[in-house]
Design a protein around this motif. Structure first.
Motif: not given
Length: 180
Positions: A153-180
């Protein structure tokens, strides 16, 4: 008449031989149902988290592509960036367009960052400073570090530049929910 019978006989014989060859080829190369049933569960269990991680990563990339399409592609007659009139003309229609790619909690912040109060014709000028501190579209999968606590339901990952993206599952697909 004999020539016609011979030709017809050869045609029937050729079809019979071809049909037999096709049948025997299919039966020797097709896996047995028992073998398929034993292999499939192991393969599915091994790739489930990787597949989920990739779905979240791809969803974030698609969201970024849509943001760029909406706010950084179309220009007014004088060359200033505007909300892409093919997809939207104002904040509300921009939110509706992005709702398929960005979580509702992030929509207001994102759209308010880009859409200015100044109009150019029928649409609004956009802020040229990107909301994102890096460009995920230039990253490769190998440069991404996925969070070990990711779930279906939730996928978080970090790029090589240290930016963290979070995606949440809604209605059977992932949506971008946060960028830090």
């Amino acid at each position: 008449m004999t020539l016609k019978k011979t030709a017809a006989g050869l045609l029937i014989l050729t079809m019979a031989v071809t049909g037999a060859a096709c049948t025997s080829k299919d039966s020797t190369t097709s896996p047995t149902p028992a073998a398929t049933a034993t292999v499939a569960p192991q393969a599915t269990a091994a790739v489930t988290q990787d597949a989920t991680n990739m779905k979240g990563y791809i969803a974030a990339r698609i969201a970024r592509e849509k943001v760029d399409y909406l706010f950084a592609e179309a220009k007014s007659a004088d060359g200033a960036f505007v909300v892409n009139p093919i997809a939207a003309t104002d904040k509300e229609t921009a939110k509706k367009f992005l709702a398929n790619y960005v979580d509702a909690a992030m929509l207001d912040t994102l759209v308010n960052h880009y859409v200015t109060d100044t109009k150019a014709g029928a649409t609004y000028l956009t802020n040229t400073k990107s909301y994102f501190t890096d460009n995920i579209l230039t990253t490769k999968k190998e440069e991404i570090t996925f969070d070990k606590a990711n779930t279906p339901e939730l996928v978080k990952f970090t790029t090589k530049d240290g930016v963290t993206y979070t995606t949440k599952k809604a209605n059977d697909k992932f949506l971008l929910s946060e960028v830090k």
